[in-house]
Each structure stands twice: as structure tokens, then as C-alpha cells.
Scaffold this motif. Structure first.
Motif, PDB file in Angstrom:
ATOM      1  N   GLY A  27      -9.409   6.264 -44.758  1.00 48.59           N
ATOM      2  CA  GLY A  27      -9.458   7.137 -45.924  1.00 48.59           C
ATOM      3  C   GLY A  27     -10.789   7.098 -46.646  1.00 48.59           C
ATOM      4  O   GLY A  27     -11.127   8.032 -47.378  1.00 48.59           O
ATOM      5  N   SER A  28     -11.571   6.026 -46.454  1.00 53.20           N
ATOM      6  CA  SER A  28     -12.854   5.901 -47.155  1.00 53.20           C
ATOM      7  C   SER A  28     -14.047   6.233 -46.268  1.00 53.20           C
ATOM      8  O   SER A  28     -15.193   6.000 -46.656  1.00 53.20           O
ATOM      9  CB  SER A  28     -13.016   4.477 -47.686  1.00 53.20           C
ATOM     10  N   LEU A  29     -13.802   6.804 -45.091  1.00 54.45           N
ATOM     11  CA  LEU A  29     -14.904   7.112 -44.184  1.00 54.45           C
ATOM     12  C   LEU A  29     -15.908   8.079 -44.812  1.00 54.45           C
ATOM     13  O   LEU A  29     -17.120   7.936 -44.673  1.00 54.45           O
ATOM     14  CB  LEU A  29     -14.376   7.698 -42.880  1.00 54.45           C
ATOM     15  N   GLY A  62     -21.548   8.701 -47.347  1.00 57.02           N
ATOM     16  CA  GLY A  62     -22.124   9.471 -48.440  1.00 57.02           C
ATOM     17  C   GLY A  62     -23.523   9.049 -48.778  1.00 57.02           C
ATOM     18  O   GLY A  62     -24.284   8.564 -47.955  1.00 57.02           O
ATOM     19  N   SER A  63     -23.873   9.215 -50.060  1.00 59.62           N
ATOM     20  CA  SER A  63     -25.228   8.967 -50.508  1.00 59.62           C
ATOM     21  C   SER A  63     -25.500   7.474 -50.606  1.00 59.62           C
ATOM     22  O   SER A  63     -24.646   6.652 -50.290  1.00 59.62           O
ATOM     23  CB  SER A  63     -25.446   9.635 -51.866  1.00 59.62           C
ATOM     24  N   LEU A  64     -26.730   7.165 -51.066  1.00 59.50           N
ATOM     25  CA  LEU A  64     -27.143   5.766 -51.096  1.00 59.50           C
ATOM     26  C   LEU A  64     -26.231   4.920 -51.951  1.00 59.50           C
ATOM     27  O   LEU A  64     -25.939   3.783 -51.629  1.00 59.50           O
ATOM     28  CB  LEU A  64     -28.578   5.673 -51.632  1.00 59.50           C
ATOM     29  N   ARG A  65     -25.756   5.444 -53.078  1.00 58.30           N
ATOM     30  CA  ARG A  65     -24.813   4.724 -53.908  1.00 58.30           C
ATOM     31  C   ARG A  65     -23.500   5.490 -53.926  1.00 58.30           C
ATOM     32  O   ARG A  65     -23.485   6.712 -53.969  1.00 58.30           O
ATOM     33  CB  ARG A  65     -25.347   4.599 -55.340  1.00 58.30           C
ATOM     34  N   THR A  76     -21.511   1.569 -50.548  1.00 60.85           N
ATOM     35  CA  THR A  76     -20.406   0.996 -49.777  1.00 60.85           C
ATOM     36  C   THR A  76     -20.830   0.622 -48.360  1.00 60.85           C
ATOM     37  O   THR A  76     -20.209  -0.236 -47.735  1.00 60.85           O
ATOM     38  CB  THR A  76     -19.233   1.984 -49.708  1.00 60.85           C
ATOM     39  N   THR A  77     -21.885   1.270 -47.853  1.00 60.00           N
ATOM     40  CA  THR A  77     -22.358   0.879 -46.523  1.00 60.00           C
ATOM     41  C   THR A  77     -22.985  -0.515 -46.543  1.00 60.00           C
ATOM     42  O   THR A  77     -23.014  -1.192 -45.521  1.00 60.00           O
ATOM     43  CB  THR A  77     -23.378   1.900 -45.999  1.00 60.00           C
ATOM     44  N   LEU A  78     -23.510  -0.937 -47.702  1.00 53.68           N
ATOM     45  CA  LEU A  78     -24.027  -2.301 -47.796  1.00 53.68           C
ATOM     46  C   LEU A  78     -22.888  -3.311 -47.721  1.00 53.68           C
ATOM     47  O   LEU A  78     -23.019  -4.372 -47.108  1.00 53.68           O
ATOM     48  CB  LEU A  78     -24.800  -2.482 -49.104  1.00 53.68           C
ATOM     49  N   GLU A  79     -21.774  -2.979 -48.358  1.00 51.85           N
ATOM     50  CA  GLU A  79     -20.598  -3.833 -48.241  1.00 51.85           C
ATOM     51  C   GLU A  79     -20.180  -3.956 -46.776  1.00 51.85           C
ATOM     52  O   GLU A  79     -19.867  -5.046 -46.290  1.00 51.85           O
ATOM     53  CB  GLU A  79     -19.456  -3.257 -49.071  1.00 51.85           C
ATOM     54  N   LEU A 109     -25.254  -0.325 -37.494  1.00 45.84           N
ATOM     55  CA  LEU A 109     -24.959   0.282 -38.791  1.00 45.84           C
ATOM     56  C   LEU A 109     -25.482  -0.592 -39.924  1.00 45.84           C
ATOM     57  O   LEU A 109     -25.946  -0.085 -40.952  1.00 45.84           O
ATOM     58  CB  LEU A 109     -23.452   0.502 -38.933  1.00 45.84           C
ATOM     59  N   ALA A 110     -25.400  -1.913 -39.759  1.00 35.36           N
ATOM     60  CA  ALA A 110     -25.894  -2.809 -40.804  1.00 35.36           C
ATOM     61  C   ALA A 110     -27.395  -2.628 -41.003  1.00 35.36           C
ATOM     62  O   ALA A 110     -27.886  -2.536 -42.139  1.00 35.36           O
ATOM     63  CB  ALA A 110     -25.577  -4.258 -40.441  1.00 35.36           C
TER      64      ALA A 110
END
Length: 420
Positions: free
Chosen positions: A260-262, A267-270, A316-319, A385-386
Motif C-alpha cells: 500500500g505504500s509503494l 515519490g519525492s525526496l521527502r 521513506t526510501t532512506l528508511e 535501491l539503498a
């Protein structure tokens, strides 16, 4: 003449800086001739005619320095004009000092070589033609110097030819070496940009695959959730099996939340609408969520971000990047792993430590298009991805061997890109 762009071998502003340096050298050389030749060689020079040439070059170079400070675009015609000024100054200087009989006439050759290295082909050929024309004119039109001893004149002429050759060789080597260094730096930057573009293209392709997989996984996940729910409610099952069914239900719920959060993760940087929170709370939340997904792998955390901890709004990609690093460590060392975090100057440093087999020989994660996981069992998508997420924030990921065996993965993020 077509006003084509300057040679692709060098940037116009860098070329202008080198031409300014070259003109300072010309000014020093002319001044040295004016001061030393009458004193050392007892050859009178027409200073009233030569001094204005030096002054004009000084003024032209001062204006060029001011021009360089402006951000306006530098065109090829401007670089051509700069070299023409240099050519005209030396031609005038040589006219009053013997013309083609002056051994300094060979100094016109470095100008042609520099023009060939700096300008586009039409301008380079035009400069060469002007240099040949100047040499030809100086052959017949010049003012000879008064040298009374013909034998001494031949001697000093040969010595001047040697000196001119040495100066010309030095100038050409100096200029070409600097230009070659600039070329190497440019090529390295292009190679790094190409690596980044290829990695980003792969990440985009993975994003498309993830969107399709998210759509297709909805139905089987729903079916598994129904079956797991029925098993968990079956009174005939023992406590152990019922506990496994409840754990399965919990993991399925995590899968649904991830799917659901894909869109948010792509999305954007933040993350839009994200709330600023202390760095230690954010990192602890990541560790807690990871423990709920892999409860059988012990994870020890040591988080010291100071008091008070800096507040940040993280992508969220950093998480997910930190999550993937912990996952790789768990795959390599399922017995126990550690996660440390601290503030290092103006950056947030996160270290993930394991006791696995260590890095494979020749491992170079940032330069690999097919990065393998630490255990060698994964596809390397997590690390790929990281790296993409961290580089977008201006950070970096580094791997190093751990004393006593294992690997240390260090993720460094600049706080400036994370602050609200």
C-alpha cells in the motif's frame, strides 16, 4: 566564418583562464627583454615604441580578468579574439626589434599550437593563417636593431634561437599538460555520471516491475490471509500451530502495508506530509519495525544522536535503505547483528555490523550493476535501491571488514538534506 562552438576538449571559461595566464607570461617576457637586453647584450631597444605594447597587454589582461568574473557565456569568437590580441602584440613587438630576423619570432608557434588545442577547427585554421601572414609581413617590413659587431650578432642570434625554442617547448608542454589534466577530470566525471544514469535506469525498471508485482500479489495475499485467519481460529489446533498462524497473519498484514505504500516510496525526496521527528526516534522506529518482520534474528541497537537529537524529515526510501542494510547483515549473520547510530559533525552516521563471512574478493558495490547481497543468496536489489536513495540525498554507503570477522556497512547522510 562560421562561429562554431569552442572545441569540446575544454570548457570556455577554463580556456580563458589559461589564456590569461599565458598573457601574463608574455608580459613578463616582453618586460624582461626591455630590461635585460640593453644591459646584458649592449643592444639598444626602442623603449618608447615597445613600452606601449606591454601597457596595452596589461590593460587587455585586466579587462579579461574582469570579464571572467561575469557569469555570461564565453563564446569561441571571444577566445579567438584573445589569441588575436596576443598575436598582434607579439607582431608589433617583433616589428620594432628586427622582424623575422629576431629569434623571438618562433614564439608565434606556441600561439598556433594553443589555438589548435582550444578553438574549433575554423578558428584554429584562421589563427594559423594570421600567424603565417604576420611572419611573412615581418620578413620585409621591420625596423632593424643597431648591432655593430656582426660576429657577436650571429652569436646572440643563435643563443636567442635556443632560448626561444626552450621557452616555446615549455609553454606548449605547460598548456597541453593542464588541458590533458582537465580532460582526464572530465572523462572521470562523465564515467561517474554514466554509472549513475545506468543505475537509475535499473531502479526505474525495478519500480515498474514493483508496480506490476504489487497489483498481482494482492489476490494471493488476500487468499493466504483468509486461510491463516481460519487456521488461527480453529480450536482443534495446538497452541504452537495457532501461534505460527497468528505470526503468519501478522506478516501478511506487513506485506499489505508495504504494497500500500509503494507509491509513497517511489515519490519525492521527502515523503509528502511527513512529520518532523527526532533522529533517534526515527532510527529506533526503523529498528522496531525490522524486529517485527524478523523476530528470530537478535538486533542490538546503540543510538546516540545527542540531547536533544536533531529533528529531521526523512524520505521513506532512506528508511528502506537502512532496512535493506540490516536485512543483508541478518542474511549473512542470523545469529546476531548490531546497529549503531550517532551524529558525526554535520552528518548522521549509521553502522550495521555482522559476523558473517565478510566481503567477497573484489567487492565494489557502488560500481556494480548487479550487486550481490552479503550472503550471496539475494539478487542485490536491496543494495541497489539503498545506494540510489542515499545518493539522492548526497550521502554515501561504504563497506569495510570487521575486526574478528564480518562486515561493517556505514551509511552517512548529511543533516542539511534531512532537516525540516
Amino acid at each position: 566564418m562560421p562561429a562554431g562552438p569552442p572545441s569540446s576538449q575544454t570548457r570556455p571559461d577554463d580556456a580563458l583562464r589559461r589564456l590569461i595566464s599565458l598573457r601574463w607570461l608574455s608580459i613578463v617576457a616582453m618586460g624582461g627583454v626591455l630590461l635585460l637586453v640593453p644591459w646584458l647584450l649592449d643592444i639598444p631597444l626602442p623603449g618608447e615604441s615597445l613600452l606601449p605594447v606591454v601597457v596595452v597587454l596589461l590593460v587587455a589582461n585586466g579587462l579579461s580578468v574582469l570579464r571572467l568574473r561575469h557569469q555570461a557565456e564565453i563564446h569561441a569568437a571571444e577566445l579567438f579574439g584573445q589569441l588575436c590580441i596576443e598575436l598582434a602584440a607579439w607582431s608589433t613587438f617583433l616589428y620594432f626589434t628586427g622582424g623575422a630576423t629576431n629569434p623571438l619570432i618562433s614564439l608565434l608557434l606556441p600561439l598556433v599550437a594553443i589555438g589548435a588545442a582550444t578553438l574549433s577547427a575554423p578558428y584554429a585554421w584562421a589563427l594559423a593563417a594570421l600567424s603565417v601572414a604576420a611572419y611573412s609581413v615581418l620578413w620585409d617590413f621591420n625596423e632593424q636593431l643597431d648591432i655593430y659587431d656582426s660576429g657577436l650578432a650571429v652569436h646572440w642570434h643563435l643563443a636567442g634561437m635556443w632560448l626561444t625554442f626552450a621557452v616555446s617547448a615549455g609553454v606548449i608542454v605547460w598548456y597541453v599538460v593542464r588541458m590533458t589534466s582537465a580532460l582526464r577530470s572530465r572523462d572521470q566525471a562523465l564515467a561517474e555520471a554514466r554509472e549513475t544514469r545506468l543505475r537509475n535506469e535499473r531502479i526505474v525498471a525495478l519500480g515498474n516491475l514493483a508496480a506490476g508485482a504489487a497489483h498481482e500479489l494482492g489476490t494471493p495475499l488476500g487468499t493466504m490471509a483468509i486461510i491463516a485467519g481460519e487456521l488461527a481460529r480453529d480450536p482443534k489446533l495446538g497452541d504452537t500451530v495457532r501461534g505460527d498462524a497468528e505470526l503468519l497473519l501478522e506478516q501478511l498484514a506487513h506485506c499489505k502495508r508495504i504494497l500500500g505504500s509503494l507509491t509513497l516510496r517511489a515519490g519525492s525526496l521527502r515523503a509528502e506530509g511527513g512529520e518532523a521527528m527526532p533522529a533517534d526516534s526515527w532510527l529506533q522506529g526503523i529498528a522496531d519495525r525490522w524486529r517485527s518482520l524478523r523476530p528470530h534474528v537478535p538486533l542490538a541497537t546503540r543510538i546516540d544522536c545527542g540531547t536533544p537529537a536533531p529533528r529531521l524529515v526523512a524520505d521513506t526510501t532512506l528508511e528502506q535503505a537502512i532496512h535493506n542494510l540490516i536485512n543483508n547483515a541478518a542474511d549473512a549473520s542470523p545469529e546476531a547483528i548490531e546497529c549503531e547510530a550517532c551524529i558525526d559533525g554535520e552528518a548522521l552516521a549509521v553502522r550495521v555490523l555482522d559476523r558473517g563471512p565478510g566481503l567477497p574478493e573484489g567487492f565494489d558495490a557502488p560500481c556494480s550493476h548487479a550487486v550481490a547481497s552479503a550472503s550471496g543468496k539475494g539478487l542485490g536489489i536491496g543494495l541497489l535501491l539503498a545506494f540510489g536513495a542515499v545518493e539522492r540525498c548526497g550521502g554515501r554507503i561504504e563497506f569495510s571488514p570487521r575486526s574478528g570477522g564480518g562486515t561493517i556497512a556505514t551509511l552517512t547522510l548529511p543533516l542539511a538534506s534531512l532537516r525540516p
